[in-house]
Enzyme design. Sequence first.
Site, PDB file in Angstrom:
ATOM      1  N   GLU A  67      32.450  42.017  40.108  1.00 12.16           N
ATOM      2  CA  GLU A  67      32.992  42.469  41.388  1.00 12.16           C
ATOM      3  C   GLU A  67      32.703  41.503  42.539  1.00 12.16           C
ATOM      4  O   GLU A  67      33.585  41.224  43.356  1.00 12.16           O
ATOM      5  CB  GLU A  67      32.430  43.852  41.741  1.00 12.16           C
ATOM      6  CG  GLU A  67      32.930  44.980  40.848  1.00 12.16           C
ATOM      7  CD  GLU A  67      34.402  45.321  41.059  1.00 12.16           C
ATOM      8  OE1 GLU A  67      35.051  44.713  41.927  1.00 12.16           O
ATOM      9  OE2 GLU A  67      34.902  46.202  40.338  1.00 12.16           O
ATOM     10  N   SER A  93      40.041  40.653  46.338  1.00 10.64           N
ATOM     11  CA  SER A  93      41.015  41.616  46.840  1.00 10.64           C
ATOM     12  C   SER A  93      40.713  42.077  48.257  1.00 10.64           C
ATOM     13  O   SER A  93      41.375  42.982  48.774  1.00 10.64           O
ATOM     14  CB  SER A  93      41.079  42.834  45.906  1.00 10.64           C
ATOM     15  OG  SER A  93      39.806  43.444  45.777  1.00 10.64           O
ATOM     16  N   HIS A 152      41.189  41.723  39.296  1.00  2.00           N
ATOM     17  CA  HIS A 152      40.494  41.618  38.015  1.00  2.00           C
ATOM     18  C   HIS A 152      41.295  40.926  36.916  1.00  2.00           C
ATOM     19  O   HIS A 152      40.741  40.125  36.148  1.00  2.00           O
ATOM     20  CB  HIS A 152      40.126  43.020  37.504  1.00  2.00           C
ATOM     21  CG  HIS A 152      38.905  43.606  38.120  1.00  2.00           C
ATOM     22  ND1 HIS A 152      37.630  43.155  37.869  1.00  2.00           N
ATOM     23  CD2 HIS A 152      38.768  44.646  38.992  1.00  2.00           C
ATOM     24  CE1 HIS A 152      36.756  43.878  38.548  1.00  2.00           C
ATOM     25  NE2 HIS A 152      37.419  44.790  39.233  1.00  2.00           N
ATOM     26  N   HIS A 156      43.536  46.104  43.701  1.00  2.00           N
ATOM     27  CA  HIS A 156      42.191  45.649  43.339  1.00  2.00           C
ATOM     28  C   HIS A 156      42.112  45.290  41.860  1.00  2.00           C
ATOM     29  O   HIS A 156      41.586  44.239  41.488  1.00  2.00           O
ATOM     30  CB  HIS A 156      41.164  46.734  43.657  1.00  2.00           C
ATOM     31  CG  HIS A 156      39.798  46.440  43.128  1.00  2.00           C
ATOM     32  ND1 HIS A 156      38.888  45.651  43.804  1.00  2.00           N
ATOM     33  CD2 HIS A 156      39.187  46.799  41.973  1.00  2.00           C
ATOM     34  CE1 HIS A 156      37.781  45.540  43.091  1.00  2.00           C
ATOM     35  NE2 HIS A 156      37.936  46.229  41.973  1.00  2.00           N
TER      36      HIS A 156
END
Length: 288
Positions: free
Chosen positions: A177, A196, A136, A131
């Site tokens: 996010e 993700s 990111h 993730h």
Amino acid sequence: MAEASQSHNRAAETPRNGGWTIAQNWRSYTQDEHDRWSRLVARQEKLLPGRACDAFLEAKETLKLPRHCIPDFSKVSDRLSRLTGWRIAPVAGLIPDDVFFDCLANRRFPAGAFIRSERALDYLSEPDVFHDVFGHVPLLADPVYARFLEAYGKGGQRALRRGQLHNLARLYWYTVEFGLIRSSDGLRIFGAGILSSPGETVFSLEDTSPNRIAFDLFRIMRTKYVISDYQQIYFVIDSFEQLLDQCYQDFGAFYDRLQAARDIEPHELLPDDHVITTGDLRYFRTRH
């Protein structure tokens, strides 16, 4: 959806380096863990072309994220640092809010040094290396996005002092996010929580259930969110410059207004929303 325990996180007992960071200890990863990374990457790389924003896809190649083994944080950090000054800070799991904001304000991105277990392949309640590094880190190679996240970190320190972190957390949730961005070819994904997740990659853009509305900072800071399921609403930015401009302003007036404003439920649409697509909430009605 989450695992019953955190036994999958073998970094949880790793000694801290005088704070909340740990040594990644890249050589300790097993072949099974490298293989798990490889399968997660392969699955997303089939889905993301035509869905992820160009900046993400290009940055992932620029950073040379490996496809067949878990990245060595120091090597990725060296490439990233030359581009925007950011580095990856290995952590064992979730860290305190003040530490998190301090990291971002100093261009250090805290990334979980463990990888999810086989039985948590599709969903994990805490951020792991897939993730954090796959989702990111690539966009931190984009200069404008990198400056936005640094500004967010500095803003977080003030939100903590005012006791209004929950408002600022909503901005992170609905952009960093789970954000969408306009492109000349339609809506694209830039939020790491979507990038993700194979299920939400498709759901966020193609399902008829969620509402999608144009970015509005005050609106976002009032909007609650769902943690353990797909989002009922997605906010769409025009550009990373828009995010940066919004985070460089003084949030004081927003926080004052927010104290008197009611929270908005995730499924709600307001009369003055700039609606891009109105959701039918079909998926959510079958879940609850």
